[in-house]
Design an enzyme around this catalytic site. Structure first.
Site, PDB file in Angstrom:
ATOM      1  N   HIS A 426      46.505  57.184   3.500  1.00 51.06           N
ATOM      2  CA  HIS A 426      45.285  57.711   4.071  1.00 51.06           C
ATOM      3  C   HIS A 426      44.322  56.928   3.319  1.00 51.06           C
ATOM      4  O   HIS A 426      43.304  56.557   4.065  1.00 51.06           O
ATOM      5  CB  HIS A 426      45.213  59.074   3.637  1.00 51.06           C
ATOM      6  CG  HIS A 426      43.922  59.731   4.041  1.00 51.06           C
ATOM      7  ND1 HIS A 426      42.953  59.692   3.188  1.00 51.06           N
ATOM      8  CD2 HIS A 426      43.577  60.109   5.429  1.00 51.06           C
ATOM      9  CE1 HIS A 426      41.743  60.259   4.009  1.00 51.06           C
ATOM     10  NE2 HIS A 426      42.152  60.342   5.326  1.00 51.06           N
ATOM     11  N   GLU A 686      53.767  10.153  -8.952  1.00 54.05           N
ATOM     12  CA  GLU A 686      53.126  10.308  -9.997  1.00 54.05           C
ATOM     13  C   GLU A 686      53.346   9.776 -11.464  1.00 54.05           C
ATOM     14  O   GLU A 686      52.873  10.017 -12.521  1.00 54.05           O
ATOM     15  CB  GLU A 686      53.009  11.910 -10.321  1.00 54.05           C
ATOM     16  CG  GLU A 686      54.467  12.600 -10.451  1.00 54.05           C
ATOM     17  CD  GLU A 686      54.692  14.037 -10.262  1.00 54.05           C
ATOM     18  OE1 GLU A 686      53.640  14.603 -10.546  1.00 54.05           O
ATOM     19  OE2 GLU A 686      55.734  14.461 -10.227  1.00 54.05           O
ATOM     20  N   ASP A 710      49.445  13.791 -12.983  1.00 55.87           N
ATOM     21  CA  ASP A 710      50.401  13.042 -13.999  1.00 55.87           C
ATOM     22  C   ASP A 710      50.113  11.480 -13.992  1.00 55.87           C
ATOM     23  O   ASP A 710      50.380  10.558 -14.809  1.00 55.87           O
ATOM     24  CB  ASP A 710      51.572  13.458 -13.438  1.00 55.87           C
ATOM     25  CG  ASP A 710      52.336  14.698 -14.498  1.00 55.87           C
ATOM     26  OD1 ASP A 710      52.078  14.742 -15.597  1.00 55.87           O
ATOM     27  OD2 ASP A 710      52.738  15.605 -13.696  1.00 55.87           O
ATOM     28  N   CYS A 757      48.048  15.378  -3.289  1.00 56.65           N
ATOM     29  CA  CYS A 757      48.060  16.652  -3.637  1.00 56.65           C
ATOM     30  C   CYS A 757      47.548  16.949  -4.718  1.00 56.65           C
ATOM     31  O   CYS A 757      47.519  17.948  -5.514  1.00 56.65           O
ATOM     32  CB  CYS A 757      49.558  17.323  -3.504  1.00 56.65           C
ATOM     33  SG  CYS A 757      50.903  16.761  -4.474  1.00 56.65           S
TER      34      CYS A 757
END
Length: 802
Positions: A426, A686, A710, A757
């Site tokens: 509720h 990387e 990295d 990314c």
């Protein structure tokens, strides 16, 4: 006889157009009974005492004038005045004498039900107001329901009590505030065969995500016993999300499951005055889910069938709010109520509204968040509904749980915090309607939060709701999505938290370029995979106890890892389906793995874990290979069982081409085969070697995603965890940019996928522009930078003539 002047109508005589005759609940039950029972949706039979019967009763007993007289000096702002007037009206109605011609028809109909279901059959008697469930005035929960009613006398008495409940304090207040005349609304009473969920379970189900408004998921909750406890928020229920598009295709996409505490359950009694009671649930049952996989999927399919029917009937998408019950005698599952969802279906999806907390402080207590808002104020702890008249506008309501009696003060609260309840209780439903933040299921907020304490209630962080000490600063950011262009460069998103996936999917995007497994493993699983696979070899008894507690219900503990990883990753894949979601396989360092439960026994101690045993080199290693098999199984489950083939995988930190091949072979050994069912395998770029040997790596991988974090570390020889040389670390260094440009050009020349990314484009718009000029295909950004970077990239592309 004219339908408009009948005292009772059976469900098979009713349809959705009969709301003026029998109210929203009964019209909906009739609609489903007639049209959806043939399609496999089970509805218990019953009949409605009509609105005409209600008006007939008031007219014959001359009650209308008496009620108007009692309410003539009503003041809904004065709680004592409201309570006194409401009590007088209800007593008047409960003492009305039903005209014999009316009571006789009701008794005959009940006798007919007894012939169908057995002598002295048990029924639920529910109120159904003729104005409830309108999109702009939800009357849900305003009137009463009475369960386990037996015999003609009890049925008539329950009908009176339902009619009286049209004049509860909160209903009088609600109508007055919404501008409804008290007699423009009538009450119908539904009398329906009870489902013996007191011997099994029941709950609430929505065909939409109640937090974000994401339309493609069923949100299902359940607990033991009769359903009132879930509706009222008296228990913290089990929860599931099921993804509708692939469910319709025959897959089994349960993308999230959480087991609630379920400490009590409501059962039958033999006492006519108190026909139900709450009893404790045995500790061993509390930790078990109330439904199995087949039952969860059966309910989700019913939700889809109901939603489809109502959407077709209304000529537009109509999300539904349903109550379900499982019969403990027959083990059949029934839908006992359904109504259109009244909050998110009204939401303006052309605008994105974000609440952003600008400060942090000590967390006072945590619970489940309702909505995505932030509110603050002085805490007012109320343990007894009789003290609600002390509540002041703008305070934060802190209580055990709410029911409709609390609504007069809920609408003036700046936020709500409860001990008990799930996200369909509720307090949750009403706070969404009112547009205020609410944190439920905290367990002990009324003890932890002090009266008068200044607090901030934050629901903007996903499924966790945080209550902070102090009045913290926050901002509300609104974006008109119609103004956001779609650049040629695909703008994707970095995402780790499954709980935020549905909400973040509304930000304009082309998918997820980096979904991190680490977040799911840390939050959902918490246990080292080898500690699950080699549980019997664990030396630390306290570790074993922790694992036992987390994996209750799993005889094979490794399955826990597979299921929870599949759910976390599956939730993200579902949120963005059919757009690509690239999940990076686990990239913990050995010190991070050691911090997982049971991890210390299986992890080496390395001086520099950042360039140690991580990523690809783990997957084919004999020491870790069995653990990697669990990741592969989880990805296969998402793609094959859930049907989410938009999920692709990314290999972190592949140092050599030989290592890349060994990982691909190891994945295939565990059934995860590159190219099968369209599976692409992307490599993280990387390491400088990835760039220098890009031609060779791209013969193995289907593409590269550049990880600038990295790559910068290894190019500049900087430990990115060391604050001593942090001033040297900069992704905008010319050496880094040369490497990035080189690999983008190589991938494009080979016709392979190339994205980025890493953190750099999220942090620096000039870097984002640089990679666009180099020809990057996709850019994956943190959600909070997507819109501003998209605008900047669109402008840049325009200037480049693209």
């Amino acid at each position: 006889m004219d339908k408009n002047t009948e005292f009772i109508l059976w469900f098979d005589q009713l349809g959705i157009d009969d709301v003026p005759l029998v109210g929203g609940k009964n019209a909906s039950l009739g609609e489903m009974y007639r049209h959806l029972v043939p399609k496999g949706v089970r509805i218990p039979n019953g009949f409605a005492v009509t609105a005409y019967a209600y008006r007939y009763l008031l007219e014959k007993t001359q009650a209308v004038d008496k009620i108007r007289e009692i309410l003539s000096d009503l003041n809904t702002g004065d709680m004592d005045n409201l309570a006194e007037r409401g009590n007088k009206v209800r007593n008047l109605i409960r003492n009305l004498e039903f005209p014999p011609e009316l009571s006789q028809v009701i008794i005959e109909a009940y006798d007919h039900m007894c012939k169908q279901y057995g002598e002295n059959t048990d029924v639920a008697v529910r109120s159904s107001a003729t104005a409830e469930d309108l999109p702009d005035a939800s009357f849900a929960g305003q009137q009463e329901t009475y369960l386990n009613i037996h015999g003609a006398d009890e049925v008539i008495d329950a009908c009176k009590r339902c009619i009286a409940s049209l004049f509860t304090n909160r209903a009088i207040s609600y109508r007055t505030d919404k501008g409804f005349d008290h007699f423009s609304i009538a009450l119908s009473v539904g009398i329906q065969k009870m489902v013996r969920s007191d011997m099994a379970c029941s709950g609430v189900m929505f065909s939409i995500d109640t937090e974000s408004g994401f339309k493609d998921a069923v949100f299902l909750t359940g607990a033991y016993g009769l359903g009132e406890n879930v509706v009222q928020g008296a228990v913290n229920p089990d929860e599931w999300y099921i993804y509708k598009p692939t469910l319709r295709q025959g897959f089994k996409p349960i993308v999230m499951s959480k087991t609630g505490e379920k400490k009590i359950k409501m059962v039958y009694t033999k006492d006519a005055k108190h026909p139900t009671k709450n009893v404790s649930v045995a500790p061993e049952d509390r930790v078990k889910p109330v439904l199995n996989q087949d039952e969860i999927l059966e309910l989700a399919k019913m939700a889809c069938t109901i939603e489809d029917h109502y959407s077709e009937k209304r000529g537009k998408f109509t999300a539904m709010d349903m109550e379900w019950a499982k019969d403990g005698v027959t083990n059949e599952i029934f839908i006992v109520q359904a109504r259109p969802e009244t909050v998110h279906s009204q939401k303006d999806l052309s605008k994105l509204r974000e609440y952003i907390l600008k400060e942090k402080s000590e967390i006072v207590i945590k619970g489940k968040s309702v909505g995505e808002l932030i509110g603050k104020g002085r805490a007012h702890v109320i343990k007894d509904v009789h003290k609600i008249n002390e509540f002041q506008k703008g305070e934060v309501l802190v209580t055990d749980m709410t029911d409709p009696d609390w609504e007069p003060i809920m609408k003036i609260a700046s936020a709500i915090v409860t001990n008990r309840g799930g996200r369909t209780c509720h307090a949750a439903i009403i706070s969404r309607e009112l547009g205020i933040p609410c944190v439920v299921g905290t367990n002990n907020a009324t003890e932890t939060i002090k009266p008068g304490q200044e607090i901030t209630v934050d629901c903007s962080q996903g499924s966790d709701g945080n209550v902070y000490q102090g009045l913290l600063d926050f901002e509300i950011k609104e974006t008109d999505l119609g103004t956001i262009p779609t650049p040629h460069t695909k703008i994707m998103m970095n995402l780790g938290s499954p709980e935020q996936a549905f909400e973040k999917s509304f930000i304009p995007n082309q998918g997820v370029g980096l979904a991190r497994e680490e977040f799911v493993i840390n939050s959902y699983i918490q246990i080292h995979p080898l500690a699950l696979l080699r549980f019997d070899e664990l030396q630390d008894e306290s570790v074993k106890k922790k694992i036992e507690a987390l994996t209750i219900g799993y005889s094979n503990k490794a399955d826990f890892f597979v299921d929870k990883l599949a759910e976390g990753v599956g939730m993200i894949a579902a949120a963005f389906y059919p757009k690509k979601v690239i999940v990076r396989l686990s990239d913990f360092k050995s010190n991070e793995y050691a911090n997982l439960i049971g991890g210390k026994q299986f992890e080496p101690v390395e001086d520099n874990p950042m360039i140690g045993w991580r990523g690809a080199s783990r997957y084919y290693s004999e020491n870790y290979k069995p653990a990697f098999s669990l990741e592969c199984r989880a990805i296969l489950k998402v793609r094959n069982e859930m049907g989410l083939t938009n999920l692709e995988v990314m290999i972190p930190f592949p140092r050599t081409t030989e290592e890349a091949r060994r990982v691909i072979d190891t994945m295939a050994e565990f059934g995860l085969r590159q190219g099968e069912n369209g599976l692409r395998v992307i490599g993280m770029c990387e390491i400088p070697a990835n760039v220098i040997l890009a031609d060779e790596f791209l013969e193995i991988f289907d593409g590269f995603s550049i990880g600038t974090n990295d790559l910068t570390q290894l190019l500049l020889g900087v430990d990115r965890d060391s604050e001593l040389v942090a001033h040297v670390y900069d992704e905008r260094n010319e050496a880094v940019k040369k490497m990035v440009k080189w690999v983008i050009e190589t991938a494009n020349s080979k016709g392979k996928y190339i994205g980025i990314c890493g953190q750099a484009p999220s942090d620096y718009q000039e870097f984002a522009k640089f990679v666009v000029e180099c020809g990057i295909q996709t850019m994956s950004l943190n959600p909070d930078t997507v819109i501003k970077t998209t605008m900047a990239i669109a402008e840049l592309e325009k200037s480049l003539g693209r």
